[in-house]
Design a protein around this motif. Structure first.
Motif, PDB file in Angstrom:
ATOM      1  N   ALA A 111     -16.406 103.233   7.388  1.00 50.16           N
ATOM      2  CA  ALA A 111     -17.056 104.404   7.655  1.00 50.16           C
ATOM      3  C   ALA A 111     -18.662 104.152   7.437  1.00 50.16           C
ATOM      4  O   ALA A 111     -19.807 104.708   8.343  1.00 50.16           O
ATOM      5  CB  ALA A 111     -16.693 105.622   7.108  1.00 50.16           C
ATOM      6  N   ASP A 127     -23.084 108.968  -0.520  1.00 46.56           N
ATOM      7  CA  ASP A 127     -22.490 110.192  -0.569  1.00 46.56           C
ATOM      8  C   ASP A 127     -22.879 110.907  -2.241  1.00 46.56           C
ATOM      9  O   ASP A 127     -23.525 110.297  -2.894  1.00 46.56           O
ATOM     10  CB  ASP A 127     -21.062 110.099  -0.320  1.00 46.56           C
ATOM     11  N   SER A 131     -19.139 112.860   4.948  1.00 46.85           N
ATOM     12  CA  SER A 131     -19.638 113.074   3.717  1.00 46.85           C
ATOM     13  C   SER A 131     -20.651 112.194   3.274  1.00 46.85           C
ATOM     14  O   SER A 131     -21.551 112.107   2.507  1.00 46.85           O
ATOM     15  CB  SER A 131     -18.466 112.913   2.476  1.00 46.85           C
ATOM     16  N   ASP A 156     -17.403 100.073   3.085  1.00 46.47           N
ATOM     17  CA  ASP A 156     -16.260 100.548   3.590  1.00 46.47           C
ATOM     18  C   ASP A 156     -16.913 100.669   5.136  1.00 46.47           C
ATOM     19  O   ASP A 156     -17.889 100.847   5.634  1.00 46.47           O
ATOM     20  CB  ASP A 156     -15.807 101.800   2.975  1.00 46.47           C
ATOM     21  N   PRO A 198     -14.588 104.398  12.869  1.00 47.33           N
ATOM     22  CA  PRO A 198     -14.553 105.163  11.670  1.00 47.33           C
ATOM     23  C   PRO A 198     -15.636 106.118  11.430  1.00 47.33           C
ATOM     24  O   PRO A 198     -17.049 105.724  11.893  1.00 47.33           O
ATOM     25  CB  PRO A 198     -14.446 104.416  10.562  1.00 47.33           C
ATOM     26  N   SER A 199     -15.524 107.054  10.908  1.00 53.38           N
ATOM     27  CA  SER A 199     -16.629 108.163  10.697  1.00 53.38           C
ATOM     28  C   SER A 199     -16.245 108.993   9.286  1.00 53.38           C
ATOM     29  O   SER A 199     -14.961 109.044   8.929  1.00 53.38           O
ATOM     30  CB  SER A 199     -17.118 109.226  11.515  1.00 53.38           C
ATOM     31  N   ASP A 200     -17.141 109.214   8.621  1.00 51.10           N
ATOM     32  CA  ASP A 200     -17.030 110.190   7.276  1.00 51.10           C
ATOM     33  C   ASP A 200     -18.143 111.346   7.165  1.00 51.10           C
ATOM     34  O   ASP A 200     -19.376 110.986   7.054  1.00 51.10           O
ATOM     35  CB  ASP A 200     -16.935 109.372   6.021  1.00 51.10           C
TER      36      ASP A 200
END
Length: 408
Positions: free
Chosen positions: A251, A214, A153, A249, A149-151
């Motif tokens: 990410a 974020d 933001s 989470d 997973p990655s994000d």
């Protein structure tokens, strides 16, 4: 010869800690002793006396601990020691029995401890309830699987741990209800987590922190130290020792793991973690975890009926359990456990049992990580109605697996 047992006064603190110093073979610096004193609940200590001399000790931290489906007041047993001059006199047995009686009188159905020697506490009814993996991950072989997973933001921010203490406390409080075994930390425990005197560093450098955040705020943190070393050829060979990594989470957790694994001048990351930590799924070459399994938290059901009725269950179960408990005789009888995903009830009965089980096995399974089936295969419990153990094991299983994370 009889040896009186009672809680200590604050004036007896140094005599109490002298027994622990002898028993554990260490001498904490004065500042560390003072932190320890502040965290001590003096009314929950016990000491065995030989005249005016303290010769054995134990104590309790009053915790709210996460269990499957919720939280429960739990007695966190700590500071168990006997002077070498007074071994083989039954003092450990006496003080542990007194402590269990006190826990019951206080209304706590469950006790928990970390065992300095794993073989000791089974005879007092404690079962191995949580395990951990200890890993040594080489930086050059730590690539993640492609679909980790990655994000975009998420921002990583390097900070001084003490300066973001409120953020760390809020984040931990947010996630601590997700995993059985995690327990609420008061201010004294957070003082210990963030302590950074030279003796806390043990040659591994200052405590460091990375936040994952974020626009909505902090989503995770990692606390670690770095032991800076260099190889004979002048190449960097630092070791990062991860103390804590929590996130809200996947990410954010993945971003924090990548941050510590990719640290400059570090070749190896060392950590202890739950057996189902996502890092075990993210590292593409799982052999590079170099994982070593170990025991972690031990659980004792002080009152079987209240303990079993207090947790949630993953599947329906209706079973009569004959409990063997030579230490807490009030548990040693037959109980009908009736539970499903909406609730549970455990009542004494006179019916024929479906299985006979030592209380240690129930303690080991209580947080959802035990192996009742393995104990059946090993002949450590007896099944009278075929299929009962599988049914009970399925009902008591839980995701995620238990882990306490911070030794008390």
């Amino acid at each position: 010869m009889t040896y009186p047992i009672r809680p200590i006064s604050e004036a007896e603190w140094h005599a109490y800690t002298n027994v622990l110093s002898e028993g554990f073979g260490w001498q904490p610096p004065p500042q560390q002793l003072e932190r320890w004193r502040k965290a001590t609940e003096f009314d929950r200590t016990l000491a065995v006396f030989d005249g005016d001399l303290i010769v054995a000790t134990t104590g309790i931290h009053s915790f709210t601990m996460t269990i499957p489906g919720g939280t429960l007041p739990v007695a966190g047993v700590t500071s168990v020691a006997v002077l070498a001059s007074h071994r083989r006199r039954g003092l450990l047995t006496s003080i542990m029995l007194r402590q269990l009686a006190d826990i019951r009188e206080r209304g706590e159905a469950v006790a928990a401890l970390y065992a300095s020697e794993a073989a000791i506490y089974g005879r007092f009814g404690y079962g191995e309830a949580a395990n951990e993996l200890r890993v040594r991950i080489p930086k050059l072989a730590s690539a993640f699987v492609r679909h980790a997973p990655s994000d975009p933001s998420i921002r990583l921010r390097v900070v001084k741990p003490a300066e973001v203490r409120a953020d760390l406390e809020r984040l931990f409080e947010t996630v601590s209800g997700e995993r059985p075994g995690l327990y609420a930390r008061n201010g004294d425990f957070w003082d210990g987590v963030l302590a950074d005197e030279e003796f806390d560093q043990q040659g591994n450098g200052p405590l460091r922190c990375v936040l994952a955040e974020d626009s909505g705020g902090v989503r995770g943190y990692a606390l670690f130290r770095i032991k800076s070393t260099w190889g004979d050829n002048g190449a960097p060979d630092g070791e990062l020792r991860l103390h804590e990594l929590y996130a809200t989470d996947p990410a954010a957790r993945a971003a924090l793991w990548r941050s510590v694994l990719d640290r400059d001048l570090v070749t190896t990351t060392v950590a202890a973690m739950p057996v189902d930590d996502p890092i075990t799924q993210w590292v593409a070459d799982s052999r590079q975890l170099n994982a070593r399994w170990g025991d972690e938290l031990y659980i004792r059901l002080v009152e079987v009926d209240r303990a079993l009725a207090s947790r949630a269950y993953s599947a329906p179960v209706n079973v009569v359990i004959e409990v063997e408990d030579q230490v807490c005789p009030w548990n040693a009888r037959r109980w009908r456990l009736t539970a499903d995903t909406s609730g549970a009830e455990c009542k004494p009965v006179e019916e024929e049992p479906d299985l006979t089980v030592p209380v240690t096995a129930l303690g080991g399974a209580y947080l959802g990580g035990g192996s009742l089936g393995g104990q059946l295969a090993a002949g450590l419990l007896r099944e009278h109605t075929q299929g009962t153990v599988q049914s009970l094991a399925t009902a008591m299983s839980w995701t995620p697996k238990p882990w306490a994370g911070l030794v008390f």
